[in-house]
Write a protein that holds these residues in place. Structure first.
Motif, PDB file in Angstrom:
ATOM      1  N   THR A  72       0.808  -1.272   0.190  1.00 42.81           N
ATOM      2  CA  THR A  72       0.112   0.127  -0.133  1.00 42.81           C
ATOM      3  C   THR A  72       0.991   1.148  -0.027  1.00 42.81           C
ATOM      4  OG1 THR A  72      -0.051  -0.205   2.291  1.00 42.81           O
ATOM      5  CG2 THR A  72      -1.963  -0.894   1.018  1.00 42.81           C
ATOM      6  N   ASP A  73       2.038   1.209   0.792  1.00 42.36           N
ATOM      7  CA  ASP A  73       2.904   2.244   0.487  1.00 42.36           C
ATOM      8  C   ASP A  73       3.704   2.429  -0.658  1.00 42.36           C
ATOM      9  OD1 ASP A  73       2.292   3.037   3.262  1.00 42.36           O
ATOM     10  OD2 ASP A  73       3.889   1.600   4.007  1.00 42.36           O
ATOM     11  N   VAL A  74       3.850   1.312  -1.331  1.00 34.55           N
ATOM     12  CA  VAL A  74       4.278   1.498  -2.777  1.00 34.55           C
ATOM     13  C   VAL A  74       3.499   1.947  -3.727  1.00 34.55           C
ATOM     14  CG1 VAL A  74       5.240   0.091  -4.758  1.00 34.55           C
ATOM     15  CG2 VAL A  74       5.784  -0.553  -2.370  1.00 34.55           C
ATOM     16  N   ALA A  75       2.088   1.674  -3.458  1.00 30.09           N
ATOM     17  CA  ALA A  75       1.102   2.366  -4.493  1.00 30.09           C
ATOM     18  C   ALA A  75       0.713   3.787  -4.217  1.00 30.09           C
ATOM     19  CB  ALA A  75      -0.187   1.334  -4.192  1.00 30.09           C
ATOM     20  N   GLU A  76       1.249   4.214  -2.813  1.00 29.49           N
ATOM     21  CA  GLU A  76       0.664   5.575  -2.630  1.00 29.49           C
ATOM     22  C   GLU A  76       1.110   6.646  -3.678  1.00 29.49           C
ATOM     23  OE1 GLU A  76       1.409   9.078   0.751  1.00 29.49           O
ATOM     24  OE2 GLU A  76       1.255   6.791   1.492  1.00 29.49           O
ATOM     25  N   PRO A  77       2.270   7.008  -4.216  1.00 24.58           N
ATOM     26  CA  PRO A  77       2.666   7.864  -4.992  1.00 24.58           C
ATOM     27  C   PRO A  77       2.071   7.790  -6.632  1.00 24.58           C
ATOM     28  CG  PRO A  77       4.548   6.547  -4.491  1.00 24.58           C
ATOM     29  CD  PRO A  77       3.435   6.073  -3.614  1.00 24.58           C
ATOM     30  N   PHE A  78       1.484   6.813  -6.713  1.00 27.12           N
ATOM     31  CA  PHE A  78       1.165   6.666  -8.271  1.00 27.12           C
ATOM     32  C   PHE A  78      -0.363   6.715  -8.159  1.00 27.12           C
ATOM     33  CE2 PHE A  78       4.659   3.968  -7.491  1.00 27.12           C
ATOM     34  CZ  PHE A  78       5.790   4.460  -8.431  1.00 27.12           C
ATOM     35  N   GLU A  79      -0.672   7.260  -9.417  1.00 25.81           N
ATOM     36  CA  GLU A  79      -2.230   7.618  -9.696  1.00 25.81           C
ATOM     37  C   GLU A  79      -2.819   6.329 -10.672  1.00 25.81           C
ATOM     38  OE1 GLU A  79      -2.863  11.258 -11.373  1.00 25.81           O
ATOM     39  OE2 GLU A  79      -1.626  12.157 -10.276  1.00 25.81           O
ATOM     40  N   MET A  80      -2.772   5.006  -9.805  1.00 23.59           N
ATOM     41  CA  MET A  80      -3.159   3.871 -10.445  1.00 23.59           C
ATOM     42  C   MET A  80      -3.685   3.194  -9.374  1.00 23.59           C
ATOM     43  SD  MET A  80       0.254   1.752 -11.666  1.00 23.59           S
ATOM     44  CE  MET A  80       0.964   3.172 -12.682  1.00 23.59           C
TER      45      MET A  80
ATOM     46  N   ALA B 193      -4.475  -2.717  -7.682  1.00 24.99           N
ATOM     47  CA  ALA B 193      -4.405  -3.978  -8.512  1.00 24.99           C
ATOM     48  C   ALA B 193      -3.196  -3.531  -9.825  1.00 24.99           C
ATOM     49  CB  ALA B 193      -5.661  -4.303  -9.281  1.00 24.99           C
ATOM     50  N   ALA B 194      -3.349  -2.580 -10.361  1.00 22.73           N
ATOM     51  CA  ALA B 194      -2.298  -2.151 -11.254  1.00 22.73           C
ATOM     52  C   ALA B 194      -0.965  -2.159 -10.608  1.00 22.73           C
ATOM     53  CB  ALA B 194      -2.521  -0.730 -12.015  1.00 22.73           C
ATOM     54  N   ILE B 195      -0.877  -1.805  -9.379  1.00 25.78           N
ATOM     55  CA  ILE B 195       0.704  -1.715  -8.738  1.00 25.78           C
ATOM     56  C   ILE B 195       0.999  -3.132  -8.512  1.00 25.78           C
ATOM     57  CG2 ILE B 195       1.727  -1.333  -6.645  1.00 25.78           C
ATOM     58  CD1 ILE B 195       1.647   1.232  -8.528  1.00 25.78           C
ATOM     59  N   SER B 196      -0.162  -3.856  -8.128  1.00 23.95           N
ATOM     60  CA  SER B 196       0.457  -5.332  -7.636  1.00 23.95           C
ATOM     61  C   SER B 196       0.727  -6.007  -9.036  1.00 23.95           C
ATOM     62  CB  SER B 196      -1.237  -6.086  -7.109  1.00 23.95           C
ATOM     63  OG  SER B 196      -1.230  -5.553  -5.964  1.00 23.95           O
ATOM     64  N   LYS B 197       0.292  -5.707 -10.140  1.00 19.89           N
ATOM     65  CA  LYS B 197       0.733  -6.255 -11.373  1.00 19.89           C
ATOM     66  C   LYS B 197       2.282  -5.982 -11.783  1.00 19.89           C
ATOM     67  CE  LYS B 197      -3.724  -7.184 -13.783  1.00 19.89           C
ATOM     68  NZ  LYS B 197      -4.671  -6.604 -15.085  1.00 19.89           N
TER      69      LYS B 197
ATOM     70  N   LEU C 262       4.544  -5.166  -9.312  1.00 22.41           N
ATOM     71  CA  LEU C 262       5.314  -5.563  -8.451  1.00 22.41           C
ATOM     72  C   LEU C 262       5.391  -7.424  -8.909  1.00 22.41           C
ATOM     73  CD1 LEU C 262       3.680  -4.189  -5.155  1.00 22.41           C
ATOM     74  CD2 LEU C 262       6.218  -3.809  -6.270  1.00 22.41           C
ATOM     75  N   ALA C 263       4.344  -7.917  -9.412  1.00 25.96           N
ATOM     76  CA  ALA C 263       4.462  -9.287  -9.889  1.00 25.96           C
ATOM     77  C   ALA C 263       5.519  -9.348 -10.997  1.00 25.96           C
ATOM     78  CB  ALA C 263       3.136  -9.591 -10.170  1.00 25.96           C
ATOM     79  N   ILE C 264       5.921  -8.596 -11.842  1.00 26.67           N
ATOM     80  CA  ILE C 264       6.585  -8.533 -12.700  1.00 26.67           C
ATOM     81  C   ILE C 264       8.021  -8.456 -12.262  1.00 26.67           C
ATOM     82  CG2 ILE C 264       7.348  -7.303 -14.894  1.00 26.67           C
ATOM     83  CD1 ILE C 264       4.256  -6.689 -15.412  1.00 26.67           C
ATOM     84  N   LEU C 265       8.126  -7.493 -11.230  1.00 23.92           N
ATOM     85  CA  LEU C 265       9.551  -7.419 -10.675  1.00 23.92           C
ATOM     86  C   LEU C 265       9.748  -8.424  -9.935  1.00 23.92           C
ATOM     87  CD1 LEU C 265       8.876  -3.611  -9.336  1.00 23.92           C
ATOM     88  CD2 LEU C 265      10.498  -4.369 -11.470  1.00 23.92           C
ATOM     89  N   ALA C 266       8.829  -8.994  -9.275  1.00 25.85           N
ATOM     90  CA  ALA C 266       9.378 -10.452  -8.403  1.00 25.85           C
ATOM     91  C   ALA C 266       9.531 -11.658  -9.445  1.00 25.85           C
ATOM     92  CB  ALA C 266       7.984 -10.818  -7.727  1.00 25.85           C
ATOM     93  N   HIS C 267       8.815 -11.751 -10.565  1.00 24.74           N
ATOM     94  CA  HIS C 267       8.978 -12.663 -11.507  1.00 24.74           C
ATOM     95  C   HIS C 267      10.152 -12.682 -12.147  1.00 24.74           C
ATOM     96  CE1 HIS C 267       8.243 -15.850 -14.293  1.00 24.74           C
ATOM     97  NE2 HIS C 267       8.179 -15.025 -15.300  1.00 24.74           N
ATOM     98  N   ALA C 268      10.736 -11.319 -12.371  1.00 25.44           N
ATOM     99  CA  ALA C 268      12.341 -11.284 -12.883  1.00 25.44           C
ATOM    100  C   ALA C 268      13.239 -11.366 -11.816  1.00 25.44           C
ATOM    101  CB  ALA C 268      12.418  -9.668 -13.351  1.00 25.44           C
ATOM    102  N   GLY C 269      12.857 -11.591 -10.457  1.00 28.71           N
ATOM    103  CA  GLY C 269      13.745 -11.474  -9.384  1.00 28.71           C
ATOM    104  C   GLY C 269      14.316 -10.428  -8.956  1.00 28.71           C
ATOM    105  N   LEU C 270      13.767  -9.108  -9.226  1.00 33.33           N
ATOM    106  CA  LEU C 270      14.240  -7.787  -8.713  1.00 33.33           C
ATOM    107  C   LEU C 270      13.959  -7.640  -7.476  1.00 33.33           C
ATOM    108  CD1 LEU C 270      13.818  -6.063 -11.858  1.00 33.33           C
ATOM    109  CD2 LEU C 270      15.777  -7.063 -11.552  1.00 33.33           C
TER     110      LEU C 270
END
Length: 114
Positions: A33-41, A44-48, A50-58
């Motif tokens: 929720t803190d990651v999502a705060e500064p973004f205007e989205m 669910a969009a932030i979670s997607k 984050l999932a891409i970043l996690a899948h890439a191992g970042l």
């Protein structure tokens, strides 16, 4: 690092939102929720993202109680960085200096040759 791993890394880094998230996580672990705060989205969009970043191992994600936390994987970009450094092994060419060098060499050839 395999080509497919590099592909995942660079695909994840291609998006400015994901790069911004990585920059935020440089500071400290953060709740989703803190990651999502500064973004205007949406969350669910932030979670997607984050999932891409996690899948890439970042990043890694873990649940602590009811809160999902994200943290930067410290060695995640090492292989990509090593790969990119391979392109930086050559000294940059300074065209003005190179032109001056050629002029000196050609002048020397003219005076020596004739």
């Amino acid at each position: 690092m395999s080509a497919s791993s590099l592909d995942l890394t660079f695909a994840a880094l291609a998006d400015p939102t994901r790069r911004a998230i990585l920059s935020m996580l440089l500071e400290d672990d953060m709740a989703v929720t803190d990651v999502a705060e500064p973004f205007e989205m949406s969350l669910a969009a932030i979670s997607k993202h984050l999932a891409i970043l996690a899948h890439a191992g970042l990043i890694a994600q873990e649940k602590r109680g009811r809160v999902k936390w994200c943290k930067l994987e410290p060695d995640a970009l090492r292989a990509a960085s090593v790969w990119m450094q391979g392109f930086g092994q050559f000294e940059p060419i300074h065209l003005d200096e190179f032109e001056a060098f050629l002029a000196r060499e050609l002048d020397g050839a003219d005076t020596q040759g004739g």
